[in-house]
Design a protein around this motif. Structure first.
Motif, mmCIF file in Angstrom:
data_model
loop_
_atom_site.group_PDB
_atom_site.id
_atom_site.type_symbol
_atom_site.label_atom_id
_atom_site.label_comp_id
_atom_site.label_asym_id
_atom_site.label_seq_id
_atom_site.Cartn_x
_atom_site.Cartn_y
_atom_site.Cartn_z
ATOM 1 N N THR A 140 -15.886 2.156 -4.056
ATOM 2 C CA THR A 140 -15.078 1.267 -3.536
ATOM 3 C C THR A 140 -13.904 0.617 -4.620
ATOM 4 O O THR A 140 -12.911 0.237 -4.196
ATOM 5 C CB THR A 140 -15.639 0.197 -2.506
ATOM 6 O OG1 THR A 140 -16.336 -0.502 -3.469
ATOM 7 C CG2 THR A 140 -16.495 0.797 -1.538
ATOM 8 N N VAL A 141 -14.323 0.712 -5.748
ATOM 9 C CA VAL A 141 -13.809 0.007 -7.023
ATOM 10 C C VAL A 141 -13.484 0.934 -7.768
ATOM 11 O O VAL A 141 -14.622 1.616 -8.337
ATOM 12 C CB VAL A 141 -14.137 -1.131 -7.402
ATOM 13 C CG1 VAL A 141 -13.421 -1.943 -8.225
ATOM 14 C CG2 VAL A 141 -14.690 -2.130 -6.004
ATOM 15 N N LEU A 146 -5.112 -0.615 -3.392
ATOM 16 C CA LEU A 146 -5.457 0.171 -2.102
ATOM 17 C C LEU A 146 -4.206 0.950 -1.943
ATOM 18 O O LEU A 146 -2.910 0.553 -2.188
ATOM 19 C CB LEU A 146 -5.761 -0.509 -0.873
ATOM 20 C CG LEU A 146 -7.339 -0.971 -1.017
ATOM 21 C CD1 LEU A 146 -7.372 -1.946 0.425
ATOM 22 C CD2 LEU A 146 -8.310 -0.170 -1.257
ATOM 23 N N ALA A 163 -6.778 -1.067 -9.760
ATOM 24 C CA ALA A 163 -7.601 -1.038 -8.599
ATOM 25 C C ALA A 163 -7.134 -1.749 -7.394
ATOM 26 O O ALA A 163 -7.315 -2.613 -6.930
ATOM 27 C CB ALA A 163 -8.904 -1.693 -8.875
ATOM 28 N N TYR A 173 0.875 -1.270 -0.003
ATOM 29 C CA TYR A 173 0.030 -0.014 0.093
ATOM 30 C C TYR A 173 0.935 1.228 -0.038
ATOM 31 O O TYR A 173 0.549 2.036 -0.608
ATOM 32 C CB TYR A 173 -0.907 -0.034 1.170
ATOM 33 C CG TYR A 173 -1.698 -1.442 1.249
ATOM 34 C CD1 TYR A 173 -2.610 -1.761 0.466
ATOM 35 C CD2 TYR A 173 -1.653 -2.184 2.552
ATOM 36 C CE1 TYR A 173 -3.287 -2.867 0.594
ATOM 37 C CE2 TYR A 173 -2.413 -3.444 2.538
ATOM 38 C CZ TYR A 173 -3.049 -3.608 1.561
ATOM 39 O OH TYR A 173 -3.827 -4.886 1.780
ATOM 40 N N ASP A 179 -13.373 -5.604 -4.852
ATOM 41 C CA ASP A 179 -12.696 -4.701 -4.694
ATOM 42 C C ASP A 179 -11.362 -5.027 -5.399
ATOM 43 O O ASP A 179 -10.254 -4.331 -5.157
ATOM 44 C CB ASP A 179 -12.308 -4.106 -3.242
ATOM 45 C CG ASP A 179 -11.840 -5.074 -2.313
ATOM 46 O OD1 ASP A 179 -11.447 -6.102 -2.752
ATOM 47 O OD2 ASP A 179 -11.435 -4.575 -1.166
ATOM 48 N N THR A 214 -8.524 6.360 -2.598
ATOM 49 C CA THR A 214 -7.429 5.535 -1.921
ATOM 50 C C THR A 214 -7.570 4.108 -2.346
ATOM 51 O O THR A 214 -6.806 3.248 -2.140
ATOM 52 C CB THR A 214 -7.506 5.341 -0.375
ATOM 53 O OG1 THR A 214 -8.884 5.103 -0.085
ATOM 54 C CG2 THR A 214 -7.020 7.022 0.189
ATOM 55 N N THR A 215 -8.660 3.705 -3.210
ATOM 56 C CA THR A 215 -9.046 2.256 -3.608
ATOM 57 C C THR A 215 -8.139 2.022 -5.017
ATOM 58 O O THR A 215 -8.650 1.504 -5.521
ATOM 59 C CB THR A 215 -10.402 2.199 -3.902
ATOM 60 O OG1 THR A 215 -11.140 3.328 -4.592
ATOM 61 C CG2 THR A 215 -11.079 2.092 -2.459
ATOM 62 N N THR A 216 -7.570 3.416 -5.507
ATOM 63 C CA THR A 216 -6.924 3.297 -6.864
ATOM 64 C C THR A 216 -5.501 3.623 -6.798
ATOM 65 O O THR A 216 -5.125 4.628 -5.854
ATOM 66 C CB THR A 216 -7.867 4.253 -7.809
ATOM 67 O OG1 THR A 216 -9.161 3.869 -7.909
ATOM 68 C CG2 THR A 216 -7.246 4.244 -9.314
#
Length: 857
Positions: free
Chosen positions: A505-506, A324, A322, A248, A661, A276-278
């Motif tokens: 989220t995605v 985090l 995709a 991450y 996700d 933050t999910t990408t």
């Protein structure tokens, strides 16, 4: 006659260093002979079918055959055997041919006396078979017995999913042979790597012995050299992606570098808000071996083998994933992000970019740690010891934001102790020292909110030390700390545009380019549509028809294996996979995810699969416009959120669900999860307690007994884990444990570092000492409280707590919270020399222990 000149005696420090070097090198060779050399044949294998729940007896001369597909080179083949009776005698003949042409590719003959039952027996091939994508092989095994005992070959009970059926003398057997293929050997590389790491660690230890016995290297410089040298060795032994949550942190650093590259790019495309999910990396920044968190000897080989690679990709190349990130606070990623951006400008490959990012963090930490040792008015040994702990070095030599955070905390602690309790308490701080104090405090405050009490210790500094307008400076300092902490921990990576959907989220992992792509000529249907088949699968609303539509419209497969269709229908019925996630594995797998050329492309495929009709052709092409806003994933979300889609699956008793996700998401990944759920459902106890019900302040106040019991259980059950992860007894992602002996030695060295000099006055004193101790303890309690608030009420122990969370305040805890009068050292210089020498020797042992643990995997 004049006498012969006397030879100059070798000075003792150099002699001690040479003896240390020889002893450590000898120990390295002995360990290599005993533990490493037997592992040189270590291979990298992959199971074709790992189910051996049944077996079939092989009579003399009978041939068991299996056809399988494999992409890599083949070095050896492993097969599972059982022994119905005694140990058979004779030879086992293996022949590998090309399943398409019948050409013999390799063979092997093994002696049956060496077969061990109930595990894979590996037969090396007489020559390496060059692999190719999708190549099919025909494996034949024929026993030639010289005694009465026979073998039984292991296979699955029923043909394994997506595998072919084995045969015995051409007759089908109801199963798939358990086959394991070895496709890579480590060979002599392991010797070179092990001895090089041990050699450099021995050199650092010998240098330390010379430095502390000759007194020619000051402690801050020695700490800098050791942190840098040992950190580089840790970076090789535990390569990128091995540190806690490092993937991450890597994502955040590379995304930051891509943002900077986008700013200087000539392209019109602008990178807007990045959730933050990408994450973003260059198109070439992919390496499956390196990106595996579980370090193996093959990770070492991949890391060192690609360390000097370059890429032709432009510096502003970018690929969206995709994946985090940690958060949207870029402050602690400036050093690593700048190093990655430099790698972009120099066209360095993925591995050198990773190495540069780690090196930037390590250099920053080494400089800050050396600064802390230099300016600390007392407790220099404590700062040196904590900076040289295995866990500290492991984090410092990674992309973790803990690397700069630890350095800032150590430097600020030393600076504030010097300003508040130093020998010149009546004099104003020099401008450079005052600036360093304020800047380090301001930077560490927003790093992690739990360490705000440490940053607040500036209030203890006497007004005279801050010069004119001391109260105004303190007020401004606190205001900036709080403002940055709030803004940077609730803000985002700055951007000029932003576009997200409700289900944010995605985000799809699609390649972004400033250049337009050619429009697709036809709608997303198979190249040769079968209208009769389409009418069949789009007519009646059944789960089987839904699965068949996925195969047909996403893969142009109008005749999928019935066993596969039945498998997914059962998984949908039993709730092991949702319709949306199953569709995701067809439309957003590794092969398909970057194939969409526009909104109508994904809209057609998604609507045909989910609804059995093409929304582009039925006048709903306006939905394709969402592609420009959120990519292919957003269009897919729009389709499955439509009422007709929900109603179709509601008729079948299913909820449509939402996207997973993980992007890309392949079917084999989900299939393995479904099979695991099916296998354990009968025996697994599933709790209905929602994880969202956690230990909130209100719950804690109304359930004090439960809270206390949770903390007690946590201390009893996880206490050893916290002790290990504070000093580095558990490294990597806590999957690599050192021997407890090293952990005990490290704690003894910390205790020795905290011992005061005989007759010296203990510092600090008075109320200032109490306030410093209270701030350090409060930081620890806040870390525990943060984990407590995330812990579901049905958990037995605290969620997420790790010993490394206490590292930033460990120097303060050792300095202020230990009963330091119980023992003492006679001389500071001697104690420092002993401590540094011992730390260098211990680090040599820890590095060797870490390598042996990795080799044993």
């Amino acid at each position: 006659m004049p006498g012969r000149p006397k030879l100059k005696k070798l000075d003792k420090p150099l002699l001690y260093a040479l003896v240390t070097l020889v002893v450590l090198l000898a120990a390295s060779l002995l360990v290599w002979l005993a533990l490493v050399r037997p592992q040189l044949g270590k291979g990298r294998s992959e199971s074709i079918s790992d189910d051996y729940s049944a077996s079939t007896i092989l009579q003399d001369g009978q041939t068991a055959s299996q056809i399988f597909t494999f992409d890599q080179n083949l070095l050896a083949v492993g097969v599972e055997f059982y022994l119905p009776g005694g140990q058979p005698e004779g030879e086992l003949e293996l022949v590998l041919t090309d399943a398409g042409t019948g050409e013999e590719l390799a063979r092997s003959t093994g002696v049956m006396e060496y077969i061990v039952p109930d595990q894979y027996t590996v037969l090396g091939l007489d020559r390496e078979v060059q692999g190719a994508a999708g190549r099919r092989y025909h494996l034949s095994l024929t026993p030639h017995y010289t005694g009465s005992d026979v073998l039984a070959i292991g296979h699955s009970s029923g043909v394994a999913l997506w595998q072919e059926q084995m045969t015995l003398d051409g007759a089908p057997v109801d199963g798939t042979m358990a086959v394991q293929v070895t496709w890579q050997r480590i060979g002599g590389y392991l010797t070179r790597f092990f001895l090089l790491i041990c050699g450099f660690a021995a050199l650092l230890a010998a240098f330390t012995v010379w430095a502390v016995t000759s007194h020619k290297v000051k402690l801050p410089r020695l700490v800098f050299v050791l942190v840098l040298g040992l950190g580089v060795l840790y970076s090789f032994v535990l390569p990128p992606y091995a540190a806690p949550d490092e993937k991450y942190h890597i994502n955040q650093s590379f995304t930051l570098a891509c943002r900077w590259a986008n700013v200087f790019s000539d392209d019109e495309w602008q990178m807007g808000h990045v959730p933050t999910t990408t994450s973003f990396r260059r198109e070439t920044d992919v390496d499956a071996t390196l990106q595996d968190e579980n370090t193996t000897v093959f990770t070492w080989q991949e890391f060192t083998g690609t360390l000097f690679t370059t890429t032709d990709a432009p510096f502003d190349s970018h690929q969206e994933y995709a994946e985090l990130q940690t958060d949207q606070n870029p402050l602690l990623y400036l050093a690593s992000g700048a190093a990655v951006f430099l790698a972009y400008l120099l066209h360095l490959g993925f591995t050198p970019a990773l190495a540069l990012g780690r090196l930037a963090n390590l250099l920053l930490f080494a400089a800050l740690a050396a600064c802390a040792v230099r300016v600390a008015p007392f407790g220099k040994r404590i700062f040196a010891a904590v900076a040289l702990l295995p866990m500290t070095l492991h984090l410092a030599a990674s992309f973790s934001r803990d690397a700069p955070l630890l350095g800032l905390c150590f430097a600020f602690t030393a600076l504030v102790l010097d300003a508040a309790f130093g020998p010149d308490k009546t004099k104003a701080l020099r401008p450079a020292r005052l600036a360093a104090l304020l800047i380090t405090g301001v930077l560490l405050a927003p790093g992690k909110l739990v360490y705000l009490p440490l940053a607040a210790l500036l209030l203890l500094v006497p007004a005279v030390r801050l010069g004119r307008h001391a109260k105004a400076k303190k007020a401004a300092y606190l205001a900036v700390c709080v403002a940055l902490a709030l803004v940077l921990n609730t803000g985002t990576l700055a951007g000029t545009t932003a576009a997200t959907s409700d289900d944010s989220t995605v985000t799809t992992a699609v390649e972004t380019s400033a250049e337009p792509t050619a429009a697709r000529a036809e709608k997303a249907r198979p190249t040769e549509p079968d209208e009769a088949y389409e009418a069949l699968i789009c007519g009646e609303n059944t789960l089987e028809n839904y699965v068949r539509r996925l195969y047909y419209y996403a893969e142009d497969n109008r005749d999928p294996a019935q066993s596969e269709v039945d498998f997914w229908v059962q998984a949908l019925k039993e709730g092991d996979v949702s319709p949306v996630v199953l569709g995701q594995t067809f439309l957003f797998n590794t092969e398909k995810i970057n194939s969409y050329t526009g909104g109508e492309d994904i809209l057609s495929q998604a609507s045909l699969a989910l609804l059995g009709e093409d929304l582009v052709q039925t006048g709903n092409a306006d939905l394709a416009a969402y592609y420009d806003e959120g990519g292919a994933a957003l269009v897919y979300k729009i389709v499955y959120s439509l009422d007709p889609c929900k109603e179709r699956f509601a008729e079948l008793g299913l909820d449509t669900g939402v996207m997973d996700d993980r992007l890309p998401l392949d079917r084999d990944t989900v299939a393995a999860e479904v099979e695991a759920a099916q296998a354990t459902r009968a025996t697994q106890s599933v709790t209905d307690e929602a994880d969202s019900v956690t230990y909130t302040p209100g719950y804690i106040l109304t359930h004090p007994v439960d809270t206390v019991l949770l903390l007690v259980r946590t201390a009893v059950e996880n206490g050893d884990h916290y002790l290990r992860t504070l000093v580095g007894g558990s490294l990597s992602y806590y999957s690599l444990d050192l021997a407890w002996g090293w952990v005990m030695v490290l704690y003894l060295l910390l205790a020795f570092a905290a011992l005061p000099v005989q007759g010296a006055k203990l510092q600090p004193t008075g109320s200032g000492r109490l306030w410093c101790a209270a701030a350090a303890v409060l930081c620890c309690l806040l870390a525990v409280a943060g984990c407590l608030l995330w812990t579901p009420t049905h958990y037995d122990t605290l969620y997420g707590l790790q010993g490394r969370y206490f590292l930033p305040v460990l120097p303060m805890l050792l300095l202020l919270c230990l009963p330091r009068r119980v023992a003492h050292v006679a001389d500071e210089k001697t104690a420092t020399a002993q401590l540094m020498g011992a730390l260098a020797l211990v680090q040599f042992g820890v590095l060797m222990n870490s390598m042996l643990a990795v080799i044993a995997r």
